[in-house]
Design a protein around this motif. Structure first.
Motif, mmCIF file in Angstrom:
data_model
loop_
_atom_site.group_PDB
_atom_site.id
_atom_site.type_symbol
_atom_site.label_atom_id
_atom_site.label_comp_id
_atom_site.label_asym_id
_atom_site.label_seq_id
_atom_site.Cartn_x
_atom_site.Cartn_y
_atom_site.Cartn_z
ATOM 1 N N MET A 8 -2.994 6.295 9.180
ATOM 2 C CA MET A 8 -2.222 5.979 7.974
ATOM 3 C C MET A 8 -3.034 5.020 7.102
ATOM 4 O O MET A 8 -3.658 4.095 7.613
ATOM 5 N N LEU A 9 -2.995 5.287 5.806
ATOM 6 C CA LEU A 9 -3.732 4.443 4.873
ATOM 7 C C LEU A 9 -2.744 3.642 4.038
ATOM 8 O O LEU A 9 -1.918 4.222 3.340
ATOM 9 N N VAL A 10 -2.831 2.319 4.117
ATOM 10 C CA VAL A 10 -1.948 1.457 3.325
ATOM 11 C C VAL A 10 -2.805 0.752 2.273
ATOM 12 O O VAL A 10 -3.777 0.074 2.613
ATOM 13 N N VAL A 11 -2.446 0.967 1.011
ATOM 14 C CA VAL A 11 -3.188 0.368 -0.091
ATOM 15 C C VAL A 11 -2.300 -0.668 -0.768
ATOM 16 O O VAL A 11 -1.175 -0.360 -1.160
ATOM 17 N N ILE A 12 -2.807 -1.892 -0.867
ATOM 18 C CA ILE A 12 -2.015 -2.962 -1.480
ATOM 19 C C ILE A 12 -2.762 -3.526 -2.678
ATOM 20 O O ILE A 12 -3.948 -3.838 -2.589
ATOM 21 N N SER A 13 -2.061 -3.621 -3.817
ATOM 22 C CA SER A 13 -2.656 -4.214 -5.021
ATOM 23 C C SER A 13 -1.705 -5.250 -5.593
ATOM 24 O O SER A 13 -0.486 -5.192 -5.362
ATOM 25 N N ALA A 14 -2.273 -6.160 -6.355
ATOM 26 C CA ALA A 14 -1.475 -7.199 -7.033
ATOM 27 C C ALA A 14 -2.391 -7.931 -7.996
ATOM 28 O O ALA A 14 -3.600 -7.998 -7.760
ATOM 29 N N PRO A 15 -1.825 -8.515 -9.050
ATOM 30 C CA PRO A 15 -2.660 -9.384 -9.881
ATOM 31 C C PRO A 15 -3.214 -10.522 -9.033
ATOM 32 O O PRO A 15 -2.525 -11.003 -8.119
ATOM 33 N N SER A 16 -4.443 -10.939 -9.325
ATOM 34 C CA SER A 16 -5.078 -12.005 -8.552
ATOM 35 C C SER A 16 -4.197 -13.259 -8.564
ATOM 36 O O SER A 16 -3.694 -13.657 -9.609
ATOM 37 N N GLY A 17 -3.992 -13.843 -7.394
ATOM 38 C CA GLY A 17 -3.192 -15.059 -7.267
ATOM 39 C C GLY A 17 -1.748 -14.810 -6.866
ATOM 40 O O GLY A 17 -0.982 -15.742 -6.612
ATOM 41 N N ARG A 95 -9.563 8.727 11.588
ATOM 42 C CA ARG A 95 -9.849 9.677 12.676
ATOM 43 C C ARG A 95 -9.335 9.153 14.012
ATOM 44 O O ARG A 95 -8.895 9.917 14.855
ATOM 45 N N ALA A 96 -9.401 7.826 14.181
ATOM 46 C CA ALA A 96 -8.943 7.220 15.438
ATOM 47 C C ALA A 96 -7.414 7.086 15.472
ATOM 48 O O ALA A 96 -6.863 6.529 16.422
ATOM 49 N N GLY A 97 -6.745 7.536 14.413
ATOM 50 C CA GLY A 97 -5.276 7.465 14.375
ATOM 51 C C GLY A 97 -4.770 6.072 14.037
ATOM 52 O O GLY A 97 -3.607 5.746 14.279
ATOM 53 N N ALA A 98 -5.643 5.253 13.452
ATOM 54 C CA ALA A 98 -5.262 3.859 13.173
ATOM 55 C C ALA A 98 -4.564 3.734 11.820
ATOM 56 O O ALA A 98 -4.631 4.624 10.978
ATOM 57 N N CYS A 99 -3.919 2.589 11.630
ATOM 58 C CA CYS A 99 -3.380 2.227 10.323
ATOM 59 C C CYS A 99 -4.443 1.378 9.650
ATOM 60 O O CYS A 99 -4.841 0.335 10.167
ATOM 61 N N LEU A 180 7.377 -6.199 3.381
ATOM 62 C CA LEU A 180 6.099 -5.517 3.642
ATOM 63 C C LEU A 180 6.095 -4.956 5.072
ATOM 64 O O LEU A 180 5.734 -3.793 5.294
ATOM 65 N N HIS A 181 6.493 -5.774 6.001
ATOM 66 C CA HIS A 181 6.537 -5.370 7.409
ATOM 67 C C HIS A 181 7.440 -4.135 7.588
ATOM 68 O O HIS A 181 7.066 -3.176 8.260
ATOM 69 N N HIS A 182 8.624 -4.163 6.954
ATOM 70 C CA HIS A 182 9.564 -3.045 7.102
ATOM 71 C C HIS A 182 9.021 -1.755 6.491
ATOM 72 O O HIS A 182 9.225 -0.669 7.038
ATOM 73 N N ILE A 183 8.333 -1.878 5.364
ATOM 74 C CA ILE A 183 7.741 -0.680 4.731
ATOM 75 C C ILE A 183 6.730 -0.060 5.686
ATOM 76 O O ILE A 183 6.739 1.156 5.939
ATOM 77 N N VAL A 184 5.858 -0.884 6.244
ATOM 78 C CA VAL A 184 4.814 -0.368 7.138
ATOM 79 C C VAL A 184 5.448 0.263 8.382
ATOM 80 O O VAL A 184 5.064 1.367 8.797
#
Ligand code: ADP
Ligand code: 5GP
Length: 200
Positions: A8-17, A95-99, A180-184
């Protein structure tokens, strides 16, 4: 019962700070199974940042060499510095099935979303621009010019929020982390990547 999982690929973005780094660090501490994708950057390390842990710190020539080798899944210039996600690192994790957790800017995130299906994209917002400014000054890791440069692009970044699957406001840190934890956790259970087989 047998269980197999797809990466699973989790992408997180936010304005700096905003607090994205703080939230990611907490997520990684609580979930040792999540792998952080260490990006390449031409930015100079901040005090406390370790090479190959927070970033692979390279110069422009080394960055160009990786570009020539097509080593990046995505790359972008952010706040005047170059950043890139190493394709090999992400591929190995998946490939290793990791998040895999990617802390990348909006340009990079949109590129990854376009290339990799079912990317879990999360945008973190500050409670206000005033609070964002205060956090950047309190963090005290960048000079005034750098802080103002980062603030000047914050509104453009927030304008891209709707391209993400989830949004979280980082007002109270504990509440934001819980979300965040619940989404993941919920995304891990989706039947596109979770295949439990119960016995007779
Ligand atoms: P980013 O990685 O998004 O640039 P950081 O994680 O470095 O941001 O956080 C910026 C500053 O704000 C840090 O000093 C951090 O301790 C602080 N911070 C993060 N989240 C909160 C919060 N919910 N409330 C108050 N301060 C916060
Ligand atoms: P910082 O310099 O504060 O560590 O990061 C500045 C911005 O660059 C943040 O928005 C961060 O998410 C982004 N960033 C970090 N690594 C990458 C990367 O590999 N690719 C892209 N596109 N952005 C990145």
């Amino acid at each position: 019962m047998r269980v197999s999982c797809k990466g699973m690929l989790v992408v997180i973005s936010a304005p700096s700070g905003t607090g994205k780094g703080t939230l990611c660090a907490r997520l990684l501490k609580a979930h040792p199974e999540i792998r952080f994708s260490v990006s390449v950057t031409t930015r100079k390390p901040r005090p406390g940042e370790e090479d190959h842990k927070h970033y692979h710190f390279l110069n422009d020539q080394q960055f160009d060499e990786l570009l020539e080798k097509d080593a990046f899944l995505e790359h972008a210039t952010v706040h005047g510095h170059r950043y890139g996600t190493l394709r090999a690192e992400v591929d190995a994790g998946i490939r290793a099935g990791a998040c895999m957790l990617l802390d990348i800017d909006t340009q990079g995130a949109l590129n990854v979303m376009a290339r990799i299906r079912n990317t879990v994209s999360i945008f973190i917002l500050p409670p206000s621009y005033e609070v964002l400014r205060a956090r950047l000054y309190t963090r005290n890791t960048d000079c005034q010019e750098e802080i103002e440069r980062r603030l000047s692009v914050a509104r453009e970044e927030v304008a891209k929020m709707r391209r993400y699957k989830y949004a979280i406001i980082n007002d109270d840190l504990d509440e934001a982390y819980e979300r965040l934890h619940h989404i993941v956790e919920a995304e891990k259970q989706r039947t596109i990547r979770f295949f439990p087989q119960i016995t007779d």
